[in-house]
Motif scaffolding. Sequence first.
Motif, PDB file in Angstrom:
ATOM      1  N   ASP A   1       8.376 -54.360  73.311  1.00 36.36           N
ATOM      2  CA  ASP A   1       9.414 -54.732  74.273  1.00 36.36           C
ATOM      3  C   ASP A   1       9.048 -54.244  75.672  1.00 36.36           C
ATOM      4  OD1 ASP A   1      10.910 -55.993  72.373  1.00 36.36           O
ATOM      5  OD2 ASP A   1      12.397 -54.389  72.144  1.00 36.36           O
TER       6      ASP A   1
ATOM      7  N   ILE B   1       7.752 -56.573  79.214  1.00 33.61           N
ATOM      8  CA  ILE B   1       8.437 -56.486  80.499  1.00 33.61           C
ATOM      9  C   ILE B   1       7.490 -56.020  81.599  1.00 33.61           C
ATOM     10  CG2 ILE B   1      10.237 -55.257  81.785  1.00 33.61           C
ATOM     11  CD1 ILE B   1      11.826 -55.179  79.128  1.00 33.61           C
ATOM     12  N   TYR B   2       6.759 -54.940  81.346  1.00 33.05           N
ATOM     13  CA  TYR B   2       5.932 -54.331  82.389  1.00 33.05           C
ATOM     14  C   TYR B   2       4.452 -54.724  82.308  1.00 33.05           C
ATOM     15  CZ  TYR B   2      10.004 -51.409  83.288  1.00 33.05           C
ATOM     16  OH  TYR B   2      11.264 -50.961  83.594  1.00 33.05           O
TER      17      TYR B   2
ATOM     18  N   ASN C   1      10.686 -62.758  75.432  1.00 33.26           N
ATOM     19  CA  ASN C   1      10.551 -61.320  75.657  1.00 33.26           C
ATOM     20  C   ASN C   1      10.014 -61.004  77.051  1.00 33.26           C
ATOM     21  OD1 ASN C   1      11.405 -60.702  73.032  1.00 33.26           O
ATOM     22  ND2 ASN C   1       9.341 -60.827  72.218  1.00 33.26           N
TER      23      ASN C   1
ATOM     24  N   SER D   1      12.353 -61.569  82.641  1.00 30.62           N
ATOM     25  CA  SER D   1      13.022 -60.388  83.183  1.00 30.62           C
ATOM     26  C   SER D   1      13.225 -60.515  84.684  1.00 30.62           C
ATOM     27  CB  SER D   1      12.197 -59.123  82.912  1.00 30.62           C
ATOM     28  OG  SER D   1      11.974 -58.924  81.541  1.00 30.62           O
TER      29      SER D   1
ATOM     30  N   PHE E   1      13.636 -58.076  88.216  1.00 28.95           N
ATOM     31  CA  PHE E   1      13.334 -56.749  88.738  1.00 28.95           C
ATOM     32  C   PHE E   1      14.005 -56.611  90.099  1.00 28.95           C
ATOM     33  CE2 PHE E   1       9.891 -57.832  85.910  1.00 28.95           C
ATOM     34  CZ  PHE E   1       9.643 -56.669  85.209  1.00 28.95           C
TER      35      PHE E   1
ATOM     36  N   TYR F   1      14.356 -53.117  85.771  1.00 28.92           N
ATOM     37  CA  TYR F   1      14.359 -54.427  85.138  1.00 28.92           C
ATOM     38  C   TYR F   1      15.727 -54.760  84.536  1.00 28.92           C
ATOM     39  CZ  TYR F   1      14.723 -52.872  80.294  1.00 28.92           C
ATOM     40  OH  TYR F   1      15.196 -52.354  79.114  1.00 28.92           O
ATOM     41  N   LYS F   2      15.906 -56.053  84.336  1.00 29.66           N
ATOM     42  CA  LYS F   2      17.045 -56.553  83.570  1.00 29.66           C
ATOM     43  C   LYS F   2      16.562 -57.788  82.824  1.00 29.66           C
ATOM     44  CE  LYS F   2      21.676 -58.547  83.894  1.00 29.66           C
ATOM     45  NZ  LYS F   2      22.742 -59.052  84.799  1.00 29.66           N
ATOM     46  N   ARG F   3      16.775 -57.820  81.520  1.00 30.35           N
ATOM     47  CA  ARG F   3      16.305 -58.947  80.722  1.00 30.35           C
ATOM     48  C   ARG F   3      17.082 -60.221  81.064  1.00 30.35           C
ATOM     49  NH1 ARG F   3      12.599 -58.612  76.995  1.00 30.35           N
ATOM     50  NH2 ARG F   3      12.152 -56.689  75.856  1.00 30.35           N
TER      51      ARG F   3
ATOM     52  N   ASP G   1      18.339 -63.289  79.162  1.00 28.53           N
ATOM     53  CA  ASP G   1      18.561 -63.784  77.811  1.00 28.53           C
ATOM     54  C   ASP G   1      18.383 -65.301  77.778  1.00 28.53           C
ATOM     55  OD1 ASP G   1      19.160 -61.235  76.888  1.00 28.53           O
ATOM     56  OD2 ASP G   1      21.262 -61.439  77.468  1.00 28.53           O
TER      57      ASP G   1
END
Length: 248
Positions: free
Chosen positions: A41, A45-46, A141, A144, A146, A152-154, A156
């Motif tokens: 996860d 993201i990163y 996944n 995101s 930033f 971050y914020k996902r 959906d």
Amino acid sequence: MKKNVIYLVFFFLLLGCVSSRPEKDVAIHDLQYDLSRYIKDYYCIYLKYPTVNELCDFCWDIVNSANEYRFRTYCEYQNEERLNINGTGAEYLLSFLKENHDNILFQKEGQILVILWQSKLLQTVHLNYCDLINESYNRWNFFSFFDSLGNYKRIDNDEEDFIAMRKKVKQKYQSVDNGQGEILKPYLIRYDRISKYAFLCPQGSEIASKPYLKDFEILLDSFLLKKKMQMIQFVSFIPPFDSEHKDF
């Protein structure tokens, strides 16, 4: 009689050792599963492996965000009644990392993350985002937001505004070329309100001049401004479109 008692005691001791082994195996399996899950996860993201501290902070953010960030510290969270806490699934790993910080070590070796427990190999994690974006069940996944501080914020897959925005641009350019006979490939893209597009995989700028990207750029700027975000990361297929393809 005395000998029979000794045998009986030995039998129950042996039974206790045998029965405790599966519990230990299950605990290790759960730990390995959680490590793999949350490292993946974080990586999506990163786009890099975490350190132990970064993974701990990542899990803490998941747990605290589910509780509306009402805990100022982890100790405050620990002292809260369990019935008053919203669970996320990250609690077990968070607790383990907090309590065993000095016993676990992450070592990056190329594209492999080696995880050591008390100086012994616990497991390895091998991730490559260029491979992951080719698997449809992994793509969301990477989606995101930033903010300007890098938080971050996902996004959906029920983010209606983003889906509608992608669909709007797709419909405009889908009629130009339906892409028959061409296999479309996914691109991992970051768009920053200042530095604009960055194509992370496949790398290169040969698609940067695509007309639809210019239109999409205008929508992305407005979208990020509305969300009070600085950057967005997502996976997209590049036109021409296959008429049966649903993603963009």
